[in-house]
Structures are given as C-alpha cells and as structure tokens.
Write an enzyme that holds these catalytic residues in place. Structure first.
Site, PDB file in Angstrom:
ATOM      1  CB  CYS A 181      20.614-151.374  91.058  1.00  0.00           C
ATOM      2  SG  CYS A 181      21.887-151.503  92.330  1.00  0.00           S
ATOM      3  CB  CYS A 229      25.349-155.735  92.477  1.00  0.00           C
ATOM      4  SG  CYS A 229      24.086-154.982  93.541  1.00  0.00           S
TER       5      CYS A 229
END
Length: 434
Positions: free
Chosen positions: A182, A362
């Site tokens: 991430c 994301c």
C-alpha cells in the site's frame, strides 16, 4: 529429518494435523492472509472435492487496509481482526506452522521444526516482511516517545493516541524505498493528521514534513496533482531522497541519509515531536533464500499467468509475488481468480487460460471524508471503475473505503466470490485484443 507426506482432509481444533496418509498434499497454500484464504475459498467453490492444505502460523487474520483508519480514530483495532479459524473454508486442512524453506526440486516445503511436507501443486502467498531492524533503534522505541506506525497492529492504536495528544511542533512522516505494501499509506495518515489538527486547532503551529526515499510523490504520475494540492493546502514540506536510518526515542531525534541529484549522500538529523514511520519491507527471508526467488528476492512468476517461471506446478500471488503491480488487497482480489483458473488448468494438464493485467487500487485519503480513488494496471495505465474524474477527492470514495470495501473483504472476497472480476476481464480483453 521427518517427512509429512500427506494429511487428512480436516485438521484438529488447534490447527495441528490430525493424522497422516501416504499421499502428498494435492494443493498446498503457504500463507493464510488475504491471498491464501481467497484462493482456498475459490478452490472450494470451483472444485469442492480437491484436497487443499493451508499453512499459516498465526491464529489471527488482519484486514490491514483498515489500519490507517485505526490510526486516524475511524476504526477500532478489533474491527480489523478476526480469528483465522473462522475464515478457513470447511474442508481445508490447516497446518498452524511456520515454513522455513522451499525445496521445489523435491516438491516439498520444510517447516521451522525440520518436518517436511510434500505437495503436487504449490501456491506461495506468505506476504512480505517488515524490516524494523533496518532502522537502528526503531524496534526499541516504537509505541513510545511519539514514534508510531500504522504498519503494525501493535502500534496503530498508538498512532491515534499520538494524533490526539499532539500539541504542535514537528511531525515527521516517513516512506522507505519501494516496494512496500500500500504505497499510499505513508501519506494517507499524514493528510488525516493534518486535517484533524486543522479542524481541532493546536496550541502552537505544526511543521509537517514528509520524508520519502524516492523522488516522486506517487508512482503513477496521473494521481500526483491532487496529492500535490493536498500537500500545498496543508503546508507540508516534501523532503525527497530522505531514507530513515536511525531513531532515538528519548531525545526524539531521527537520522536520515540524504542522496543528492549527483548520487552523493550525507546524514541529516531531524528532531521531532511526533513521527509516523513506515518500515523498510522485503520478501520473507525463507522466500529470498529459496530456489523460487528472483534476483530481488520475490517469487519469480510470469506477470500475467502468475505461474512460476521455472517450476510449472508453483504459483504465487499477493505481496510475495515478483510482479510490478501495487501490493494491495485490491490486487489480490484480481490475482486470485487467475491463480485458481491456471492452477486447475495445470492439474488437468491444460495450458494457462487466465491473465492478470496488473490491476491495483489505492484509495488515497486526503482528509476525513475525502478520497482519491486511484486504480491502475501494469505500466501505470489508469483504469477507473466509475465514469467520474478519478483525480477528484470524493466523499463517495470515502464511503467506499470505510464501509463497502471492508464488507466486501470479509463477506465476499474471503469466501471466494469473484465480484467484478468478469467485468474487468472483459474490459481488459477489449483494450488488449489478441
């Protein structure tokens, strides 16, 4: 050295093998995180009678995308955790043990206690490891002296405590060299912190710095402008090519290696009142040291089929796979059906039939109630799911991040559902005709 050649179709209540047979595991999955559980559940859906064994040492499963929200006071830590045994599909054998080595030439894995287990087909998805000790002093001071990290379940709640108790001064947010899981998370918490402090006010001014090892705010240039606007709006100082090397909690000092444009390096010391640290990350050591690894230590797979480049009965997905996509749960959601289809094809003696396009998502949080929904595939090709400008922060994307995605994760993805997969496959085929 003892060898476990095979296991019965069920495990004992404590996750230990209930007995042995003379057969190798038909399919062995190493890793019981998002990737491992999803693949196991999908295999049960597609081929219920196929014997599947899953190896995972932890008794707790974490929804890690939620830890940013734990650090921002939106989620409790308990909301992101469930018992592993409640998520493993019925009929899947669970071995609660740690893998220490792979022996693919012998079709075996080795456990930390020296036992071995044979397999016919292997799926490698143990995630990645957080290299806390690559930053001197970090492990000792994490969770105290204003040093926090949302990358650890043990310290995510401390991040929220730090945000609440911050009274002004210098707040540092760090990002190590890529790849990390991430990649937007190091700056998400920074924007949330800045937003909170602006809304609630501080006794003295806050000087916020983002110290990142790279020289770009985000890896996909299309999404940099909205992030740059957030940086400018909050008055955040960007400190490119700063790599965190050491932290001393009691004196609240951090040491960085600064690399200039000519490649020269020097040490920079910074004092802080609060510091959120994203640790260096790499493939697990037992993956790096194995014949399965590529030169960078990740599992060497074909980026489309996710089949190993040299071992035809081995597949990999998730953070440990040597692919260039963003390391996110959204990527796993699209990788798992590809692995399952190609694994079943291999079992049947057929060539691979599914292809992964590198999709990753994301949700870039730029403040409470504001999210830029970044979706992209290999090469940074932007692939939005909605007919809206994906660069604009939206409350609808915030609701997606905080409400819908956790529900889909627990109730659909981990149960082997392939929601949205066929739609994306059609779009990929249309955009990339044979």
């Amino acid at each position: 050295m003892d060898t476990i050649q095979g296991l019965e179709a069920r495990s004992g209540a404590n996750g230990s093998p209930s007995g042995a047979t003379e057969r190798a595991a038909a399919v062995l999955i190493v890793g019981g995180g998002a990737a491992g559980i999803t693949v196991a559940a999908a295999l049960r859906r597609h081929r219920p009678q196929l014997p599947v064994t899953l190896v995972e040492p932890s008794g707790t499963h974490a929804y890690q995308p939620g830890w940013t929200l734990v650090g921002a006071g939106v989620f409790s830590l308990a909301q992101t955790l469930r018992r592993e045994e409640t998520l493993i599909p019925k009929g899947i054998t669970w071995i609660r043990a740690a893998v220490a080595a792979f022996h693919p030439d012998e079709n075996q894995v080795e456990f930390a206690d020296g036992r071995r287990l044979a397999y016919r087909h292997l799926v490698v998805c143990p995630g990645l490891q957080l290299d806390w000790d690559k930053v001197e002093g970090l492990r000792a001071t994490l969770g105290s002296h204003g040093v926090c990290s949302n990358y650890s379940a043990a310290s995510a709640e401390y991040t929220w405590k730090c945000l609440q108790e911050f009274r002004g001064g210098t707040a540092l947010f760090t990002q190590p060299p890529m790849p990390i899981k991430c990649a937007g998370a190091p700056q998400k918490i920074m924007y949330l912190a800045a937003d909170r402090w602006r809304r609630h006010g501080l006794p003295r001014p806050a000087e916020i710095e983002f110290c990142l090892a790279g020289d770009a705010l985000f890896g996909v240039p299309f999404f940099v402008p909205p992030l740059q606007r957030a940086v400018d709006d909050y008055g955040i100082g960007l400190r490119y090519r700063h790599t965190l090397k050491a932290v001393h909690g009691p004196s609240r000092t951090a040491h960085f290696t600064l690399t200039d444009a000519e490649g020269r390096t020097r040490e920079v010391e910074k004092r802080f009142d609060l510091m959120h640290v994203t640790p260096p990350q790499s493939a697990p050591d037992f993956v790096k040291a194995s014949p399965l690894a590529n030169g960078a230590g990740w599992v060497e797979v074909d980026p489309a089929t996710l089949r190993h480049a040299r071992y035809a009965n081995v597949f990999s997905l998730g953070d440990a796979a040597g692919t260039s996509n963003a390391k996110t749960a959204a990527a796993v959601r699209l990788q798992a059906p590809v692995v399952v289809r190609n694994l079943l094809a291999a079992i049947d003696g057929r060539p691979p039939e599914a292809s992964y396009d590198g999709y990753g998502s994301c949700p870039l949080i730029t403040g409470y109630g504001k999210v830029v929904l970044a979706e992209f595939t290999y090469g940074g090709e932007v692939t939005p799911s909605f007919p809206l400008d994906p660069r604009k922060p939206r409350r609808s994307a915030w609701l997606l991040k905080t409400k819908l995605l956790p529900f889909l994760y627990w109730n659909m993805m981990l149960r082997g559902s392939e929601f949205g997969v066929k739609h994306r496959a059609r779009r990929f085929a249309e955009a990339h005709p044979a």
